[in-house]
Scaffold this motif. Structure first.
Motif, PDB file in Angstrom:
ATOM      1  N   ALA A 171      29.357 118.632   2.214  1.00 33.00           N
ATOM      2  CA  ALA A 171      29.540 117.819   3.420  1.00 33.00           C
ATOM      3  C   ALA A 171      30.722 116.866   3.246  1.00 33.00           C
ATOM      4  CB  ALA A 171      28.262 117.039   3.724  1.00 33.00           C
TER       5      ALA A 171
ATOM      6  N   LYS B 149      33.822 118.897   3.885  1.00 34.87           N
ATOM      7  CA  LYS B 149      33.976 119.131   5.327  1.00 34.87           C
ATOM      8  C   LYS B 149      34.623 117.911   6.001  1.00 34.87           C
ATOM      9  CE  LYS B 149      30.802 121.331   8.537  1.00 34.87           C
ATOM     10  NZ  LYS B 149      29.379 121.498   8.796  1.00 34.87           N
ATOM     11  N   SER B 150      34.107 116.750   5.625  1.00 38.11           N
ATOM     12  CA  SER B 150      34.614 115.504   6.211  1.00 38.11           C
ATOM     13  C   SER B 150      36.082 115.260   5.806  1.00 38.11           C
ATOM     14  CB  SER B 150      33.691 114.378   5.732  1.00 38.11           C
ATOM     15  OG  SER B 150      34.198 113.147   6.029  1.00 38.11           O
TER      16      SER B 150
END
Ligand SMILES: Cc1cc2nc3c(=O)[nH]c(=O)nc-3n(C[C@H](O)[C@H](O)[C@H](O)COP(=O)(O)OP(=O)(O)OC[C@H]3O[C@@H](n4cnc5c(N)ncnc54)[C@H](O)[C@@H]3O)c2cc1C
Length: 502
Positions: free
Chosen positions: A229, A232-233
């Motif tokens: 995550a 992704k960010s």
């Protein structure tokens, strides 16, 4: 001004965003066909994903998240770290969590001891975080001692008693240190094992207490969705900042003209001109520039970095969830195969003698939700202690025997697990080296030990992210303030590039 970043791991991405926002034209080249390095989530079997080879995301620096604004428009969400279940033979084991009641039920004395230990951590935390947050002082300058003394003065802010305690603790072995607070071996094991991750150490090794001190001060919040995550960010933020990201693009060489780094030569012969930031293992510099073009001191420094991998990764695709039989419960985080510090010591003895561990100890994450089909799960398992240079090599027989020993440990707590296995993927330290470019198969591009820390990570002359070649910088977890999924080295390297006159 163009900057070419080699490697799109967490640190390469953090550096690229910071540099692009400072007005640099940034191109990131990544050898693999996906971004995120070892923090990237991957499908290891059809419909089964892990959240990064790394599964712990509690070391990401708060200041990096803040400075890049990842929680705002880029979707990053935080939560307190998940509780840890530690198993014991013939017992219920223990769930260790903040304000947990199980600890007090087991032993009031141990709960009080841990509370005292926590208080001491609180006292040290600001000083440790300052060291990790800030650039290492420039020990090459004539006035080298001045910045170090200044830091020393700031560390004095923790108070004289604590400062003396810090000097006493540093060289201790972590088991002796923890024994000053807690007698119960299960609880000691639950607290001290992180000191041994990425270190050539057992709990009876000198200086292992320093690792625990650093580790405990680094942990903050976990990222929901784990390292994947975070990647992704970072990719969203990189796109917004105008970073050009090129996957399946390998840097073959760094161009050096008149003693300066002037660009990167790709595997297909294309040349990207600009300053260069190596955001992969520092020692890869030796593959990218012929040794005769490098100052001999730099070659010596890079050759001497110790990278003896001792951890393997096992991914299990499961047709159900891992249930701890003694409790009838599932846990997201588990430590299995070690209920006494001597279990950890014996496993390290096997590494020293280049043997398969008789009883490996396992740091397990159970992944559900998007990681597996409905009702199924993934066990992401860090298997300690797996020697890189196993006597006789990692033959098919050795791999099968190793996996069998891991399964035996899992079976002790979660009987029936074998029947749940749909697919397994084992990555030994040599596999990690080959697939992810980790020298020695080491988790952190460099062992965690006091002589490879701070101004000496990876060496006295490279810890400020500059090299002896103008235009060439280094900034992966093998440099100050790595390792771990922190983003710290990438941010510090970018700041150094911005501050360095071209
Ligand atoms: C099995 C495992 C478990 C781990 N567990 C944890 C954990 O639980 N907690 C924790 O905090 N940390 C953990 N770590 C460490 C953590 O994952 C890293 O510290 C973190 O991801 C930072 O990586 P990085 O960006 O510095 O380097 P990397 O992720 O190694 O990225 C470097 C990138 O450079 C690329 N590259 C290399 N050479 C070239 C080239 N010539 N051309 C183009 N590209 C190139 C590589 O493909 C790679 O993508 C673990 C590591 C491993 C291997």
């Amino acid at each position: 001004m163009r900057v070419v970043v080699i490697g799109a791991g967490v640190n390469g991405l953090v550096a690229a965003i910071r540099l692009a926002r400072a007005g640099r034209l940034v191109t990131v080249v990544e050898r693999r066909d996906l971004f995120g390095g070892i923090a990237a989530g991957e499908e290891f079997h059809t419909d089964y994903h892990h959240i990064g080879l790394t599964h712990d995301s509690a070391e990401v620096r708060g200041e990096v998240i803040k400075q890049l604004g990842l929680q705002g428009g880029y979707g990053l969400q935080l939560r307190p770290p998940a509780p840890l279940f530690i198993a014991e033979p013939d017992g219920r084991g223990l769930v260790l969590e903040e304000q947990g009641s199980e600890l007090a039920e087991r032993s009031i004395e141990a709960a009080e001891g841990l509370a005292r230990w926590e208080l001491l951590q609180e006292a040290f935390r600001p000083a440790v975080r300052m060291v990790l947050r800030e650039e290492a002082p420039d020990v090459r300058q004539e006035a080298a001692l001045l910045p170090l003394l200044k830091k020393g003065w700031m560390v004095r802010g923790i108070g004289e008693d604590h400062l003396l305690e810090l000097l006493r603790i540093g060289p201790l072995c972590v088991d002796d240190w923890m024994e000053e607070f807690v007698e119960d071996p299960l609880i000691r094991t639950a607290v001290l094992w992180p000191a041994l991750v990425g270190a050539w150490m057992g709990p009876r090794s000198p200086y292992s207490a320093t690792n625990l001190l650093m580790d405990a001060a680094s942990h903050e919040y976990e990222i929901i969705g784990g390292p994947a995550a975070l990647v992704k960010s970072l990719l969203l933020a990189a796109a917004d900042a105008g970073v050009s990201l090129r996957s399946a693009t390998e840097a073959k060489a760094i161009q050096v003209s008149d003693g300066r780094a002037t660009g990167v030569i790709l595997a297909d012969g294309e040349v990207l001109k600009g300053q260069v930031l190596v955001a992969s293992a520092p020692s890869t510099l030796l593959d990218l520039i012929p040794a005769w073009k490098l100052p001999s001191r730099l070659v010596r420094d890079l050759t001497n970095v110790r990278v003896r991998g001792t951890t393997a990764k096992l991914h299990l695709a499961l047709s159900g969830e891992l249930q701890v039989a003694a409790r009838g419960e599932t846990f997201e985080r588990m430590l299995l195969g070690a209920s006494h510090p001597m279990d950890l010591e014996r496993a390290f003895d096997d590494v020293k003698h280049r043997r398969l561990p008789r009883r490996p100890w396992l740091d397990v994450r159970l992944l559900t939700g998007d990681s597996a089909p409905e009702g199924h799960s993934v066990a992401s398992i860090m298997v300690h202690c797996a020697p890189y240079d196993l006597d006789g090599g990692w033959t098919d027989e050795a791999r099968a025997e190793f996996t069998e020993r891991v399964m035996a440990v899992l079976e002790e707590s979660c009987p029936g697990v074998r029947e749940l296995v749909v697919h397994s993927e084992l990555l030994t330290p040599p596999d990690l080296e080959e697939r992810y470019g980790l020298p020695g198969g080491h988790l952190f591009h460099g062992e965690r030990m006091v002589d490879q820390f701070y101004v000496m990570r990876p060496s006295l002359h490279l810890s400020r992210h500059t090299t002896d070649l103008p235009g060439l910088f280094v900034g992966s977890m093998g440099t100050h303030s790595g390792g771990g999924v922190t983003g710290g080295p990438g941010m510090l390297a970018a700041e150094r590039m911005i501050a360095t006159p071209r």
